[in-house]
Design a protein around this motif. Sequence first.
Motif, PDB file in Angstrom:
ATOM      1  N   ARG A 186     -11.065 -52.890  30.704  1.00  0.00           N
ATOM      2  CA  ARG A 186     -11.044 -53.210  32.323  1.00  0.00           C
ATOM      3  C   ARG A 186      -9.718 -53.964  32.512  1.00  0.00           C
ATOM      4  NH1 ARG A 186     -14.877 -55.164  29.685  1.00  0.00           N
ATOM      5  NH2 ARG A 186     -14.955 -57.484  28.940  1.00  0.00           N
ATOM      6  N   LYS A 187      -9.300 -54.922  31.628  1.00  0.00           N
ATOM      7  CA  LYS A 187      -7.983 -55.791  32.001  1.00  0.00           C
ATOM      8  C   LYS A 187      -6.978 -55.002  31.913  1.00  0.00           C
ATOM      9  CE  LYS A 187      -9.880 -60.265  30.696  1.00  0.00           C
ATOM     10  NZ  LYS A 187      -9.746 -61.316  29.970  1.00  0.00           N
ATOM     11  N   ARG A 188      -6.579 -53.939  30.876  1.00  0.00           N
ATOM     12  CA  ARG A 188      -5.451 -53.073  30.802  1.00  0.00           C
ATOM     13  C   ARG A 188      -5.519 -52.254  31.916  1.00  0.00           C
ATOM     14  NH1 ARG A 188      -1.093 -53.298  29.062  1.00  0.00           N
ATOM     15  NH2 ARG A 188      -0.714 -50.880  29.158  1.00  0.00           N
ATOM     16  N   ILE A 189      -6.763 -51.732  32.334  1.00  0.00           N
ATOM     17  CA  ILE A 189      -6.712 -50.845  33.843  1.00  0.00           C
ATOM     18  C   ILE A 189      -6.247 -51.803  34.981  1.00  0.00           C
ATOM     19  CG2 ILE A 189      -8.271 -49.854  35.687  1.00  0.00           C
ATOM     20  CD1 ILE A 189     -10.197 -49.209  33.333  1.00  0.00           C
ATOM     21  N   CYS A 190      -6.534 -53.013  35.241  1.00  0.00           N
ATOM     22  CA  CYS A 190      -5.841 -53.777  36.072  1.00  0.00           C
ATOM     23  C   CYS A 190      -4.458 -54.092  35.896  1.00  0.00           C
ATOM     24  CB  CYS A 190      -6.678 -55.368  36.183  1.00  0.00           C
ATOM     25  SG  CYS A 190      -8.376 -55.193  37.084  1.00  0.00           S
ATOM     26  N   HIS A 191      -3.945 -54.124  34.836  1.00  0.00           N
ATOM     27  CA  HIS A 191      -2.568 -54.519  34.425  1.00  0.00           C
ATOM     28  C   HIS A 191      -1.685 -53.131  34.705  1.00  0.00           C
ATOM     29  CE1 HIS A 191      -2.281 -58.668  33.210  1.00  0.00           C
ATOM     30  NE2 HIS A 191      -3.475 -58.361  32.596  1.00  0.00           N
ATOM     31  N   VAL A 192      -2.328 -51.873  34.354  1.00  0.00           N
ATOM     32  CA  VAL A 192      -1.562 -50.698  34.377  1.00  0.00           C
ATOM     33  C   VAL A 192      -1.410 -50.383  35.990  1.00  0.00           C
ATOM     34  CG1 VAL A 192      -1.993 -48.355  34.087  1.00  0.00           C
ATOM     35  CG2 VAL A 192      -2.098 -49.700  32.255  1.00  0.00           C
ATOM     36  N   PHE A 193      -2.399 -50.649  36.927  1.00  0.00           N
ATOM     37  CA  PHE A 193      -2.466 -50.332  38.095  1.00  0.00           C
ATOM     38  C   PHE A 193      -1.758 -51.451  39.212  1.00  0.00           C
ATOM     39  CE2 PHE A 193      -5.297 -47.107  36.497  1.00  0.00           C
ATOM     40  CZ  PHE A 193      -5.113 -46.095  37.391  1.00  0.00           C
ATOM     41  N   SER A 194      -1.680 -52.648  38.487  1.00  0.00           N
ATOM     42  CA  SER A 194      -1.043 -53.772  39.357  1.00  0.00           C
ATOM     43  C   SER A 194       0.369 -53.438  39.688  1.00  0.00           C
ATOM     44  CB  SER A 194      -1.407 -54.781  38.647  1.00  0.00           C
ATOM     45  OG  SER A 194      -0.765 -56.188  39.314  1.00  0.00           O
ATOM     46  N   THR A 195       1.045 -53.770  40.887  1.00  0.00           N
ATOM     47  CA  THR A 195       2.139 -53.641  40.834  1.00  0.00           C
ATOM     48  C   THR A 195       2.892 -55.163  41.273  1.00  0.00           C
ATOM     49  OG1 THR A 195       1.650 -53.337  43.489  1.00  0.00           O
ATOM     50  CG2 THR A 195       2.403 -51.331  41.932  1.00  0.00           C
ATOM     51  N   SER A 196       1.965 -56.143  40.926  1.00  0.00           N
ATOM     52  CA  SER A 196       2.273 -57.346  41.023  1.00  0.00           C
ATOM     53  C   SER A 196       3.631 -57.931  40.279  1.00  0.00           C
ATOM     54  CB  SER A 196       1.174 -58.507  40.918  1.00  0.00           C
ATOM     55  OG  SER A 196       1.587 -59.673  40.655  1.00  0.00           O
ATOM     56  N   ASP A 197       4.597 -58.544  40.761  1.00  0.00           N
ATOM     57  CA  ASP A 197       5.785 -58.980  40.132  1.00  0.00           C
ATOM     58  C   ASP A 197       5.204 -60.199  39.170  1.00  0.00           C
ATOM     59  OD1 ASP A 197       7.422 -57.373  41.597  1.00  0.00           O
ATOM     60  OD2 ASP A 197       7.751 -58.973  42.948  1.00  0.00           O
ATOM     61  N   MET A 198       4.011 -60.830  39.327  1.00  0.00           N
ATOM     62  CA  MET A 198       3.510 -61.821  38.553  1.00  0.00           C
ATOM     63  C   MET A 198       2.879 -61.282  37.366  1.00  0.00           C
ATOM     64  SD  MET A 198       4.039 -64.608  40.492  1.00  0.00           S
ATOM     65  CE  MET A 198       2.812 -65.910  40.123  1.00  0.00           C
ATOM     66  N   LYS A 199       2.768 -59.947  37.072  1.00  0.00           N
ATOM     67  CA  LYS A 199       2.209 -59.398  35.998  1.00  0.00           C
ATOM     68  C   LYS A 199       0.870 -60.039  35.616  1.00  0.00           C
ATOM     69  CE  LYS A 199       5.991 -56.756  34.905  1.00  0.00           C
ATOM     70  NZ  LYS A 199       6.106 -55.602  36.081  1.00  0.00           N
ATOM     71  N   ASP A 200       0.099 -60.110  36.828  1.00  0.00           N
ATOM     72  CA  ASP A 200      -1.163 -60.753  36.503  1.00  0.00           C
ATOM     73  C   ASP A 200      -2.387 -60.130  36.736  1.00  0.00           C
ATOM     74  OD1 ASP A 200      -1.318 -60.639  39.219  1.00  0.00           O
ATOM     75  OD2 ASP A 200      -1.087 -62.592  39.840  1.00  0.00           O
ATOM     76  N   GLY A 201      -2.145 -58.726  36.871  1.00  0.00           N
ATOM     77  CA  GLY A 201      -3.156 -57.972  37.186  1.00  0.00           C
ATOM     78  C   GLY A 201      -3.907 -57.687  38.665  1.00  0.00           C
ATOM     79  N   SER A 202      -3.292 -58.571  39.452  1.00  0.00           N
ATOM     80  CA  SER A 202      -3.957 -58.393  40.606  1.00  0.00           C
ATOM     81  C   SER A 202      -3.685 -57.212  41.514  1.00  0.00           C
ATOM     82  CB  SER A 202      -3.455 -59.702  41.521  1.00  0.00           C
ATOM     83  OG  SER A 202      -1.915 -59.587  41.707  1.00  0.00           O
ATOM     84  N   LEU A 203      -4.478 -56.693  42.346  1.00  0.00           N
ATOM     85  CA  LEU A 203      -4.216 -55.517  42.996  1.00  0.00           C
ATOM     86  C   LEU A 203      -4.239 -55.587  44.501  1.00  0.00           C
ATOM     87  CD1 LEU A 203      -6.881 -53.302  41.127  1.00  0.00           C
ATOM     88  CD2 LEU A 203      -4.739 -53.461  40.385  1.00  0.00           C
ATOM     89  N   THR A 204      -3.290 -54.912  44.894  1.00  0.00           N
ATOM     90  CA  THR A 204      -3.051 -54.822  46.296  1.00  0.00           C
ATOM     91  C   THR A 204      -4.082 -53.465  46.803  1.00  0.00           C
ATOM     92  OG1 THR A 204      -1.666 -52.964  46.379  1.00  0.00           O
ATOM     93  CG2 THR A 204      -0.342 -55.336  46.566  1.00  0.00           C
ATOM     94  N   PHE A 205      -4.148 -53.403  48.162  1.00  0.00           N
ATOM     95  CA  PHE A 205      -5.133 -52.240  48.587  1.00  0.00           C
ATOM     96  C   PHE A 205      -4.713 -51.223  48.085  1.00  0.00           C
ATOM     97  CE2 PHE A 205      -6.494 -49.119  51.704  1.00  0.00           C
ATOM     98  CZ  PHE A 205      -7.821 -49.179  51.194  1.00  0.00           C
ATOM     99  N   GLU A 206      -3.234 -50.920  48.072  1.00  0.00           N
ATOM    100  CA  GLU A 206      -2.640 -49.573  47.591  1.00  0.00           C
ATOM    101  C   GLU A 206      -2.926 -49.325  46.252  1.00  0.00           C
ATOM    102  OE1 GLU A 206       1.106 -49.065  49.377  1.00  0.00           O
ATOM    103  OE2 GLU A 206       0.204 -48.783  51.355  1.00  0.00           O
ATOM    104  N   ASP A 207      -2.785 -50.395  45.307  1.00  0.00           N
ATOM    105  CA  ASP A 207      -3.000 -50.510  43.872  1.00  0.00           C
ATOM    106  C   ASP A 207      -4.653 -49.896  43.643  1.00  0.00           C
ATOM    107  OD1 ASP A 207      -0.437 -51.411  43.481  1.00  0.00           O
ATOM    108  OD2 ASP A 207      -1.476 -53.441  43.119  1.00  0.00           O
ATOM    109  N   PHE A 208      -5.465 -50.575  44.255  1.00  0.00           N
ATOM    110  CA  PHE A 208      -6.941 -50.503  44.280  1.00  0.00           C
ATOM    111  C   PHE A 208      -6.910 -48.918  44.701  1.00  0.00           C
ATOM    112  CE2 PHE A 208     -11.210 -50.594  46.152  1.00  0.00           C
ATOM    113  CZ  PHE A 208     -11.885 -51.198  44.916  1.00  0.00           C
ATOM    114  N   LEU A 209      -6.369 -48.217  45.669  1.00  0.00           N
ATOM    115  CA  LEU A 209      -6.484 -46.916  46.002  1.00  0.00           C
ATOM    116  C   LEU A 209      -6.083 -46.159  44.947  1.00  0.00           C
ATOM    117  CD1 LEU A 209      -5.703 -46.194  49.836  1.00  0.00           C
ATOM    118  CD2 LEU A 209      -7.990 -46.198  48.427  1.00  0.00           C
ATOM    119  N   ASP A 210      -4.770 -46.280  44.232  1.00  0.00           N
ATOM    120  CA  ASP A 210      -4.355 -45.590  43.105  1.00  0.00           C
ATOM    121  C   ASP A 210      -5.503 -45.475  41.856  1.00  0.00           C
ATOM    122  OD1 ASP A 210      -2.082 -44.992  44.469  1.00  0.00           O
ATOM    123  OD2 ASP A 210      -0.866 -46.565  43.509  1.00  0.00           O
TER     124      ASP A 210
END
Length: 183
Positions: free
Chosen positions: A65-89
Motif C-alpha cells: 500500500r505505501k509503495r503504491i502511493c509513492h509510485v502514483f504520487s506526483t508530489s514534489d515532497m515525495k510523501d505519497g500524497s495523491l492529487t485527484f489525477e494521481d488517484f485516477l491513474d
Amino acid sequence: MGTTASQLGKDLLSEYQELTFLTKQEILLAHKRYSELLSKEDRNLTSVPMEKVLSLPELKSNPFRKRICHVFSTSDMKDGSLTFEDFLDLLSAFSDSATLEIKSHYAFRIFDFDDDGTLDGGDLEKLVNCLTGKTEDTRLTPEEMRQLISNILEESDIDKDGTVNLSEFQHVISRSPDFVRDG
C-alpha cells in the motif's frame, strides 16, 4: 451526483475518460470517493495525504500500500500524497480494462523499492518479505531467502546481469495468466 459531475465539468470528464481505462461513471465515483477523503478543513488542499489514502478498504490490507502511493504520487515532497489525477491513474492502472503492459509497468515500479529501474537482490528480498509477512513463523530464513532470490534471478534475469529490468519482468509476467486475471 449532479453536483459531482458539474464540479468536474463535461470537458474534464471527457478528457479523464480518454486518458484512463475508466468509464464516466467510474470517474464520477472516484471523484466522490476522493472528495470524501478530504476533510472539511482539507478541502482547499490539492492532494490527499498518504495516511488518508491508506484508509481506503481496497488498500488497507495490501502489503504494498505505501509503495503504491509513492509510485502514483506526483508530489514534489515525495510523501505519497495523491492529487485527484494521481488517484485516477492508480484506479485506472488497477482496473480490469488496463492492458497487461500498463499493469506490469506499474507492478514493476511498485516492486522496485529503491527506484533505480531494476529489481535487484534487495528489491526481491523486500518483495518477498512484504508477501510473507513480518512474523517469525512466516519469515524465510536467510538461506531460504538466498535460494529463492537465486531461483527468481535464474528464471527472470535473461541478460544475466544480476538484476531484472522492466522488459525481463514483462516477459515473465506475460507467461503468467494469474497476473492478468488478478492484476
